[in-house]
Every structure is written in C-alpha cells, then in structure tokens.
Design an enzyme around this catalytic site. Structure first.
Site, short mmCIF file in Angstrom:
data_model
loop_
_atom_site.label_atom_id
_atom_site.label_comp_id
_atom_site.label_asym_id
_atom_site.label_seq_id
_atom_site.Cartn_x
_atom_site.Cartn_y
_atom_site.Cartn_z
N LYS A 24 1.00 -0.98 -0.39
CA LYS A 24 -0.08 -0.17 -0.20
C LYS A 24 0.74 1.44 0.14
CE LYS A 24 0.68 2.16 3.17
NZ LYS A 24 2.40 2.17 3.55
N TYR A 60 -4.22 4.59 6.04
CA TYR A 60 -4.83 3.65 7.23
C TYR A 60 -5.69 4.47 8.02
CZ TYR A 60 -0.06 0.70 7.48
OH TYR A 60 1.16 0.21 6.82
P1 NAD Z 1 12.67 1.32 2.07
O1 NAD Z 1 13.00 2.49 1.89
O2 NAD Z 1 12.78 0.82 3.49
O3 NAD Z 1 12.84 0.36 1.42
C1 NAD Z 1 12.43 0.26 -0.37
C2 NAD Z 1 13.07 -0.65 -1.36
O4 NAD Z 1 13.45 -0.12 -2.61
C3 NAD Z 1 14.43 -0.32 -1.24
O5 NAD Z 1 15.65 -1.71 -0.98
C4 NAD Z 1 15.10 0.21 -2.38
O6 NAD Z 1 16.84 0.03 -2.55
C5 NAD Z 1 14.30 -0.19 -3.21
N1 NAD Z 1 14.28 0.30 -4.74
C6 NAD Z 1 14.25 0.17 -5.99
N2 NAD Z 1 14.49 1.23 -6.57
C7 NAD Z 1 13.93 2.39 -5.65
C8 NAD Z 1 14.25 3.53 -6.29
N3 NAD Z 1 14.25 4.31 -7.30
N4 NAD Z 1 14.14 4.31 -5.11
C9 NAD Z 1 15.04 3.85 -3.73
N5 NAD Z 1 13.92 2.84 -3.86
C10 NAD Z 1 14.92 2.03 -4.25
O7 NAD Z 1 11.14 1.75 2.23
P2 NAD Z 1 9.92 0.23 3.10
O8 NAD Z 1 10.13 0.90 4.14
O9 NAD Z 1 10.40 -1.08 2.80
O10 NAD Z 1 8.65 0.16 1.75
C11 NAD Z 1 8.40 -0.02 1.15
C12 NAD Z 1 7.38 0.33 0.73
O11 NAD Z 1 6.56 -0.30 1.42
C13 NAD Z 1 6.18 1.25 0.11
O12 NAD Z 1 5.20 1.24 -1.07
C14 NAD Z 1 5.72 1.75 1.55
O13 NAD Z 1 4.57 2.40 1.88
C15 NAD Z 1 5.27 0.11 1.82
N6 NAD Z 1 5.53 -0.46 3.17
C16 NAD Z 1 4.04 -0.94 4.07
C17 NAD Z 1 4.09 -1.40 5.45
C18 NAD Z 1 3.19 -2.38 6.01
O14 NAD Z 1 3.05 -1.98 7.24
N7 NAD Z 1 1.90 -2.75 4.32
C19 NAD Z 1 4.90 -0.65 6.28
C20 NAD Z 1 6.05 -0.38 5.46
C21 NAD Z 1 6.30 0.27 4.33
#
Ligand code: NAD
Length: 372
Positions: free
Chosen positions: A138, A223
């Site tokens: 999401k 949320y």
């Molecule tokens: P994060 O920054 O920790 O991880 C993102 C990943 O994407 C990294 O590994 C990064 O290297 C990669 N990536 C690939 N292409 C990229 C680019 N062009 N720029 C930046 N990063 C790139 O982020 P996250 O917290 O893991 O969030 C990722 C997704 O998960 C988002 O859509 C976020 O909303 C969602 N999320 C959901 C929940 C939940 O509880 N459902 C919790 C956290 C995050």
C-alpha cells in the site's frame, strides 16, 4: 495437540492467552495452521529488499502455505545476503532490468512488490505481463488512474492482484468488525482515525514526490482512510480536508505534512481523521455507535494492537501480521478463500479514489464528492 492450538503456537500466542481467548470470527478468516500441510505452497519472490521487505521475509519463516523463494533487487550485495539468509537459488534472483524473464521461471508463483509507491504501477504491470500473481504494498499506486490500469493489466493477464492490507487479518480488528456486524454498537454514528509520526531523514524517498506520490497521506494517512471504511462498514461519499505545513523545507511542494479530513457516509455517519508526518503518538481509532463504542490504541502498528469496547477489553490473540497475511494470501490465491474485508485491487482502488478526492478538497477548499 489440536489444530487450533498448533496454529496459535505458530503465531507466538501463549498458553495463558489461549485459555482466555474465545473462538471468534478472526479464526474463521485465517487459513488454519496445519504443520502437516501438504497442499500447494505459494512460492513468492520479493521485489525491493528494504525495511518492509525484510520484515515480510522474516515473517514468512512462520508460514506453511507461502514460501520466500526469490528476490528482485538492484543491489547485488543485498541479493547475495538474502540468498544466504533465506536459501534462495541463483536461478530465482533478478534485477530491475531483467525481471520480465520471470515468465520463464516455473518455480515462482507470485511477486510481492515492496518498493517506493511511485514505482508500483510499472512494476506491477510488468509482473502481470510475466504471468505471475501480484502482491503489492500500500498504497497500490499514487492515484486512481494508475490503480485502474494495474487492475486492467492483471485482469488481462489472468493473474490475481492482492494488496498488503495486513490489518484486514488482525484479530482485534476483526472482532470489532464482527461486533459491529452483529449490531453490538447499534447504528454507527462516528469514526475517528488519528495516524501519524515524525518522519526522519529529509533525503528519503518518502519525501520525494516522484517516488512517494505525496506525503503523509500516501504513507500513514491511508490507514485512517482504509480504517474508516472497515470500521464503519461503509464507503465515504464526500470529504472536506485542510492541510497545514510548518516546515516548507522538509515538506516540499506536493509533499503533505499534515492533513485533517472529514468524511460523510451514506448512512449519515461521519468521520474525522488526521494524517501527519510531523506529530508523534498518533495511532488511534475510535468507533461510536448508538449502543456502544470501540477504541483501539495502537490501532494499526505492527502490534500488539490494544482495544476495548463498551463491553470490555478485547482479548483476541496477538499475531504476527505479516505471517498471517501471507498465509491468507496463499489461501485466497490457491483455495479461493474470501477474506472478511477484501484485499484485492478494487479495494485498493477505493482508497486511491478517496486520496484523489482528499487532495482535490485540500486544493479547492471545497466539500468534494467521492465516487467509488
Ligand atoms: P525502504 O526504503 O525501506 O525500501 C524500499 C526498497 O526499494 C529498498 O530496498 C530500495 O533499494 C528499493 N528501491 C528500488 N528502486 C528504488 C528507487 N528508485 N528509489 C528508492 N528505493 C528503491 O521502504 P519500505 O519502508 O520498505 O517501503 C516500501 C513499500 O512498502 C512502500 O510502498 C511502503 O508504503 C510499504 N510499506 C508498507 C508497510 C505495511 O505495514 N504494510 C510498512 C512499511 C512500508
């Protein structure tokens, strides 16, 4: 040991809790844990090995119906690390250039897209075109137009599109929904959803409009939006919204810092919500009805979720949200299981239409109709 006890044990629930927990709606929504499960296992590749991807991978160690078998990443060192940690074969490792080749890999059933929001649209469509089921984090996309295109692509490719709405399987949340459906709260009159935290590093993708699609609303405000729908059991038909910005350097044009928004529902119920990247301790839901109420705080973090109603404390088991989500997603994809609250692309599209309407209401200052 009976099946239920086995299942609860897997989810890390204590024997004491087990004795106190009544057998309620949540158990029906969760694929029953069976250590000797010999049905089809959903073989998943994770795309985006960041912080949430890591959380999902760790949680999947507790799954029996789903298994992490592949990775898609732009960072070779991360791939090597994950291969060692999760025993992932070389043939199931891809990067962002070559992952379309996954169509020739019979050992991967689904790809879980866990990358920045602004990338979901193109990545999900590429996965669908490769003929694999898609699980997407999401917000599914950054606006409703993109969301519709993703749904269309998955439909055309005959693959399922599920979205990581982990709260739809959370036991206390499901108990509140069960009580509401049973009429325990009477006619629902009001919902309040407060969702926010103080965001850190100003250089992160969440504060880059291209990658995030917006600010707090895209990340944490969703949320309150989704919660207002599953808590009231209705979809809003109008919204009013007001933005406040105190830090114009950190929260640039198109990145909302704080938005307060209000919904009206077909029944006449109303909601008042807050989404913020600059306030702490905001993780609270309140549902009011003519005969009773439910209050949850925390309401959407990784848990334990704490809730009570006018009838007393909610005593449902504590679960690992991501483990239960993946078990359920496997059951949805392979067994046709119907979750109590949907988690498909259409469900996510509703939230995107509401987000579009919230931004319109902020920009125009007007009460805006929502057409779901
Ligand atoms: P994060 O920054 O920790 O991880 C993102 C990943 O994407 C990294 O590994 C990064 O290297 C990669 N990536 C690939 N292409 C990229 C680019 N062009 N720029 C930046 N990063 C790139 O982020 P996250 O917290 O893991 O969030 C990722 C997704 O998960 C988002 O859509 C976020 O909303 C969602 N999320 C959901 C929940 C939940 O509880 N459902 C919790 C956290 C995050």
């Amino acid at each position: 040991m009976n099946t239920r006890r086995n299942f609860l044990k897997t989810l890390g629930i204590s024997g004491l809790a087990l004795n106190l927990v009544p057998y309620t709606a949540w158990a029906n929504s969760v694929a029953p844990y069976n250590k000797d499960y010999d049905g089809r296992v959903l073989r998943v590749a994770i795309m985006g090995l960041g912080s949430y991807g890591t959380r999902v991978a760790e949680a999947m160690k507790g799954c029996v119906k789903a298994k992490l078998v592949g990775v898609i990443s732009g960072t070779p060192s991360k791939i090597a690390d994950w291969q060692a940690r999760y025993n992932i074969p070389e043939k199931n490792c891809y990067n962002y250039e070559n992952f379309d080749d996954i169509k020739n890999n019979p050992d991967i059933d689904a790809v879980y897209v866990i990358t920045p929001n602004g990338l979901h649209h193109d990545q999900v469509i590429r996965v669908a075109n490769a003929g694999k089921h898609v699980i997407c984090e999401k917000p599914m996309a950054v606006n409703a137009k993109e969301g519709k295109e993703m749904i269309e692509a998955c439909k055309a490719a005959n693959v399922q599109l599920l979205v990581g709405y982990r709260m739809h399987f959370e036991p206390q949340t499901l108990e509140v929904i069960r009580m509401r459906n049973a009429g325990d709260f009477g006619k629902i009159t009001f919902f309040q959803g407060l969702c926010g935290f103080k965001i850190g590093d100003p250089a992160q993708w969440r504060l880059n409009k291209q990658l995030s699609g917006g600010g707090s609303m895209m990340d944490i405000g969703i949320y309150a939006i989704n919660g207002s729908r599953y808590m009231t059991g209705e979809d809003p038909i109008w919204v009013t919204a007001q933005e406040t910005k105190t830090d114009h350097i950190k929260f640039k044009e198109g990145i909302d810092e704080t938005i307060q928004f209000q919904f009206g529902f077909p029944s006449g119920a109303v909601a008042s919500c807050l989404s913020s990247y600059n306030m702490n301790n905001l993780d609270k839901f309140f549902l009011d009805g003519e005969k009773g109420y439910a209050e949850m705080q925390p309401s959407t973090n990784y848990g334990p979720i704490k809730g009570h109603t006018n009838k007393g404390e909610l005593m449902q088991p504590i679960t690992n949200h991501q483990t239960v989500q993946m078990e359920n997603m496997a059951a949805i994809i392979f067994e046709g299981m119907q979750p109590i609250v949907p988690i498909d692309g259409y469900e996510a599209l509703k939230d995107l239409k509401i987000i579009d309407a919230i931004y319109t209401a902020v920009n125009t200052g007007k009460k805006t109709e929502i057409h779901i």
